[in-house]
Enzyme design. Structure first.
Site, PDB file in Angstrom:
ATOM      1  N   LYS A  83       0.855  -1.192   0.000  1.00 30.04           N
ATOM      2  CA  LYS A  83       0.000   0.000   0.000  1.00 30.04           C
ATOM      3  C   LYS A  83       0.889   1.240   0.000  1.00 30.04           C
ATOM      4  O   LYS A  83       1.738   1.395   0.885  1.00 30.04           O
ATOM      5  CB  LYS A  83      -0.859  -0.054   1.270  1.00 30.04           C
ATOM      6  CG  LYS A  83      -2.182   0.643   1.200  1.00 30.04           C
ATOM      7  CD  LYS A  83      -2.972   0.276   2.453  1.00 30.04           C
ATOM      8  CE  LYS A  83      -4.241   1.039   2.576  1.00 30.04           C
ATOM      9  NZ  LYS A  83      -4.843   0.843   3.900  1.00 30.04           N
TER      10      LYS A  83
HETATM   11  C1  E4P Z   1      -8.253   1.843   3.905  1.00 28.16           C
HETATM   12  O1  E4P Z   1      -7.452   1.105   3.407  1.00 28.16           O
HETATM   13  C2  E4P Z   1      -8.053   2.530   5.191  1.00 28.16           C
HETATM   14  O2  E4P Z   1      -7.320   1.651   6.025  1.00 28.16           O
HETATM   15  C3  E4P Z   1      -9.331   2.840   5.909  1.00 28.16           C
HETATM   16  O3  E4P Z   1     -10.457   2.438   5.180  1.00 28.16           O
HETATM   17  C4  E4P Z   1      -9.386   4.193   6.504  1.00 28.16           C
HETATM   18  O4  E4P Z   1     -10.619   4.363   7.160  1.00 28.16           O
HETATM   19  P1  E4P Z   1     -10.901   5.556   8.190  1.00 28.16           P
HETATM   20  O5  E4P Z   1     -11.050   6.811   7.401  1.00 28.16           O
HETATM   21  O6  E4P Z   1     -12.171   5.178   8.877  1.00 28.16           O
HETATM   22  O7  E4P Z   1      -9.711   5.605   9.110  1.00 28.16           O
END
Ligand code: E4P
Length: 217
Positions: A83
């Protein structure tokens, strides 16, 4: 629509996995912090029973740092998706890592143009953050819809991984729009089973059953 679970909590992933609800997992530095675990160790444990893509996020800000970290994370298991953030350096890292045959999830996407450029750089997944756009009074679901149309217009194979999902309604809307994947915390996935009329119906059935005086077992 594939279901990824957005957590580094191994027990929570295992519970959903045993129900067939886990097509993959996403983590990020904040979720690793919450787990209290070492990133390499917890990611290895997740990959020991999840066969779909498991996203592990780099923390370097320069392309060469991201590439080195991505290569190390990808050594954990063949189903690691590296990522990287949607920055110019992140796109450079995306191109090199995807050319090496690694899955790359480009994260922190907040515009259709960002999604377009990530697809050009060979991203396997693009992660538009719905909830964080909603938090600042913008329309996160409209972004998913715009990316769907752009990718379909040109046949991009990058999968739309709807992220930052906070509600059951986000899940419904993403499925209607045609997001390829959604990632949500375990609490949101469990909330998909809930309906007030289901609870009301069970309550009535239990009352009537008690009046019959019968037993099944
Ligand atoms: C996605 O890969 C992120 O880890 C995640 O969905 C972030 O979510 P949040 O905005 O609730 O922290």
């Amino acid at each position: 629509m594939k279901f990824f679970v957005d957590t580094a909590d191994v027990e929570a992933i295992r519970e959903l996995h045993d129900l067939g609800m886990v097509d993959g997992v996403t983590t990020n530095p904040s979720l690793i912090l919450k787990s209290g675990r070492d990133i390499l160790e917890v990611t290895r444990e997740i990959c020991s029973f999840v066969s779909g893509p498991v996203s592990a996020e780099v923390v370097g800000l320069k392309a060469d740092e991201m590439i080195a970290e991505g290569r190390k994370l990808a050594e954990i298991a063949p189903n690691i998706a590296v990522k990287v953030p949607l920055t110019w350096d992140g796109l450079k890292a995306c191109k090199i890592l995807s050319d090496e045959g690694k899955m790359v999830n480009v994260t922190l996407c907040f515009s259709a143009n960002q999604a377009l450029i990530a697809a050009k750089a060979g991203a396997t997944f693009i992660s538009p953050f719905i909830g964080r756009l909603d938090d600042i009074n913008l329309d996160g679901l409209e972004l998913i819809s715009d990316i769907r149309q752009i990718y379909d217009n040109y046949g991009f194979e990058t999968q739309i991984l709807a992220a930052s999902i906070r509600t059951a309604n986000h899940v419904t809307q993403c499925a209607l729009i045609g997001a390829d994947v959604m990632t949500a915390p375990p609490s949101v996935i469990k909330a998909l089973a809930a309906h007030v009329l289901t609870d009301k119906g069970i309550d009535q059935f239990m009352k009537d059953w008690a009046k019959t005086g019968q037993k099944i077992l």
